[in-house]
Write a protein that holds these residues in place. Structure first.
Motif, PDB file in Angstrom:
ATOM      1  N   THR A  55      -6.495 -55.141 -42.009  1.00 25.83           N
ATOM      2  CA  THR A  55      -7.143 -54.903 -40.714  1.00 25.83           C
ATOM      3  C   THR A  55      -7.516 -56.217 -40.046  1.00 25.83           C
ATOM      4  N   ARG A  56      -8.137 -57.105 -40.795  1.00 22.87           N
ATOM      5  CA  ARG A  56      -8.546 -58.397 -40.216  1.00 22.87           C
ATOM      6  C   ARG A  56      -7.343 -59.218 -39.758  1.00 22.87           C
ATOM      7  N   ALA A  58      -4.533 -57.997 -38.582  1.00 18.38           N
ATOM      8  CA  ALA A  58      -3.993 -57.424 -37.338  1.00 18.38           C
ATOM      9  C   ALA A  58      -4.994 -57.480 -36.190  1.00 18.38           C
ATOM     10  N   TYR A  59      -6.277 -57.366 -36.519  1.00 14.02           N
ATOM     11  CA  TYR A  59      -7.328 -57.315 -35.488  1.00 14.02           C
ATOM     12  C   TYR A  59      -8.462 -58.266 -35.884  1.00 14.02           C
ATOM     13  N   THR A  61     -10.730 -59.791 -34.318  1.00 15.65           N
ATOM     14  CA  THR A  61     -12.034 -59.556 -33.682  1.00 15.65           C
ATOM     15  C   THR A  61     -12.561 -58.152 -33.974  1.00 15.65           C
ATOM     16  N   LEU A  62     -11.802 -57.395 -34.757  1.00 17.81           N
ATOM     17  CA  LEU A  62     -12.150 -55.997 -35.092  1.00 17.81           C
ATOM     18  C   LEU A  62     -12.233 -55.103 -33.860  1.00 17.81           C
ATOM     19  N   ASP A  63     -11.534 -55.508 -32.807  1.00 19.75           N
ATOM     20  CA  ASP A  63     -11.411 -54.656 -31.617  1.00 19.75           C
ATOM     21  C   ASP A  63     -10.205 -53.746 -31.850  1.00 19.75           C
ATOM     22  N   ILE A  64     -10.438 -52.660 -32.580  1.00 22.70           N
ATOM     23  CA  ILE A  64      -9.352 -51.822 -33.090  1.00 22.70           C
ATOM     24  C   ILE A  64      -9.210 -50.573 -32.226  1.00 22.70           C
ATOM     25  N   LYS A 364     -10.119 -45.414 -36.356  1.00 22.31           N
ATOM     26  CA  LYS A 364      -9.869 -46.852 -36.254  1.00 22.31           C
ATOM     27  C   LYS A 364      -9.571 -47.459 -37.622  1.00 22.31           C
ATOM     28  N   GLN A 367      -5.961 -46.902 -38.114  1.00 23.12           N
ATOM     29  CA  GLN A 367      -5.148 -47.803 -37.320  1.00 23.12           C
ATOM     30  C   GLN A 367      -5.192 -49.219 -37.873  1.00 23.12           C
ATOM     31  N   GLY A 368      -6.322 -49.615 -38.449  1.00 23.94           N
ATOM     32  CA  GLY A 368      -6.571 -50.991 -38.809  1.00 23.94           C
ATOM     33  C   GLY A 368      -5.668 -51.655 -39.841  1.00 23.94           C
TER      34      GLY A 368
END
Length: 398
Positions: A55-56, A58-59, A61-64, A364, A367-368
């Motif tokens: 997850t980190r 791919a995102y 800023t954790l704006d998932i 989320k 998705q993450g």
């Protein structure tokens, strides 16, 4: 006293039943009382850590975003969603919402597993496989007007266009040949034909949900509308009180197989579709609340993550070598345990991040997240990255 059939149907067509029945099987698994899988909860923290790592990456800023079909349309860094937006710009918000629902409903119904060898070569672009390939193929078919009966309005799917779609046209749109076979092509076509029988156009879902001036709906209400409107299109498997239940299957550990107590609902494609409807519904002016009521999706990437991560351990090695039909008890058990354990993974990820379920809903985390982690782990363990357990897809479940 047995539950009345109508009450059982109402229960089985809601997200609470999915979570409760899957949790019941997990509890049996934790007690070592399931026939096909052992559950090793000691491996769960490592799986959750791997999901967080993916997850980190791919995102950062954790704006998932919510797990949905829309992300697949931009695979390969191609801004296809922006291309769609530009084409739909002249329409009012409700018109754009209807057109987007036309696209995403048809694309999700065409999304069940592709099989290991199928690929799609985008004209003038890259080559894509599996879910992303199915997304790009259905996106290009939609933009070309393949699902519309009116050549002057190509960016829509309507009843006449869907019912008139031929197997040859669908095969051509998905570049299916003897050398490039797509699993369950006929099943996918039947779903689209069925869709053309139950709704004037998929975008009608917006009007049904916004009826009587409603401006706020819950995610469970959206799922309920999807199940009610699209229920008749699913292959006839289990019927209760005259209702085709769709993606609902028996498991003997929960009760007698001829009783509704044994039934485990998943509604995987319907929930995937519900997640994918949220963005266009909100663009059209409908606020969707209660996202946490929906469950994780029991498909082979999420389920594969748990098997490859050692949380779910098959009791029989044949599970790794044989192919199974979706209704076989090992698959029902695998899917149910996947749904229940995704809740556990989500909770672990939130605890690591110090976030609440409202801040990081399961949609989320998926998705993450769990889906990508399942795919990465599969690629590390097997050439080509197939799932650890094979399902004979009919084009309507996985």
């Amino acid at each position: 006293m047995p539950e009345a059939p109508a009450a059982a149907v109402s229960y089985l067509l809601g997200p609470r039943a999915i979570r409760e029945r899957c949790r019941a099987l997990l509890e049996l698994g934790l007690e070592g009382r399931l026939e096909h899988f052992r559950v090793d909860m000691a491996r769960l923290p490592a799986v959750a850590d791997y999901v967080l790592e993916v997850t980190r990456e791919a995102y950062p800023t954790l704006d998932i975003p919510v797990h949905s079909r829309w992300g697949h349309f931009d695979v390969g860094g191609i801004r296809r969603n922006a291309e769609l937006e530009a084409r739909l710009a002249p329409l009012p918000p409700a018109g754009r919402a209807r057109a987007k629902l036309d696209l995403v409903v048809t694309s999700v119904l065409l999304d069940a597993g592709s099989g290991p060898t199928w690929k799609y070569q985008e004209p003038g672009g890259g080559t894509y496989a599996r879910s992303e390939g199915l997304a790009v193929a259905s996106f290009r078919m939609f933009l070309a007007g393949a699902f519309s009966s009116d050549p002057s309005q190509p960016l829509r799917a309507d009843a006449e266009g869907l019912r008139g779609l031929s197997l040859e046209s669908l095969a051509e749109g998905f570049q299916v040949t003897e050398d490039n076979p797509l699993a369950g092509l006929e099943g996918r076509l039947e779903l689209l034909h069925g869709l053309g029988r139950v709704l004037p156009r998929p975008g009608t879902l917006f009007d049904l949900l916004a009826a009587h001036g409603r401006r706020v709906v819950t995610a469970a209400q959206v799922l309920g509308q999807v199940l009610q409107s699209l229920g008749p299109i699913w292959p006839g498997r289990i019927t209760l009180d005259g209702m085709n239940l769709g993606d609902v299957w028996p498991h003997s550990a929960l009760g007698a197989l001829d009783h509704s107590d044994s039934l485990v609902p998943f509604h995987k494609l319907s929930q995937w579709l519900t997640y994918s409807l949220l963005e266009p519904l909100e663009e059209g002016g409908l606020q969707v609340t209660g996202l946490e009521e929906l469950t994780g999706l029991p498909e082979y990437r999420n389920g594969g993550l748990l098997v490859d991560g050692g949380v779910l351990v098959p009791r029989d090695e044949r599970l790794f070598t044989d192919a199974y039909k979706p209704g076989s008890e090992p698959i029902v058990e695998w899917r149910a345990l996947t749904v229940a354990l995704l809740d556990e993974v989500g909770q672990h990820v939130r605890e690591r991040l110090g976030m609440t379920a409202e801040q990081l809903p399961l949609a989320k985390v998926l998705q993450g997240g769990t889906w990508s982690a399942g795919r990465k782990l599969a690629a590390q363990k097997r050439p080509g990255g197939p799932p650890p357990i094979r399902i004979e897809s009919d084009g309507t479940v996985f």
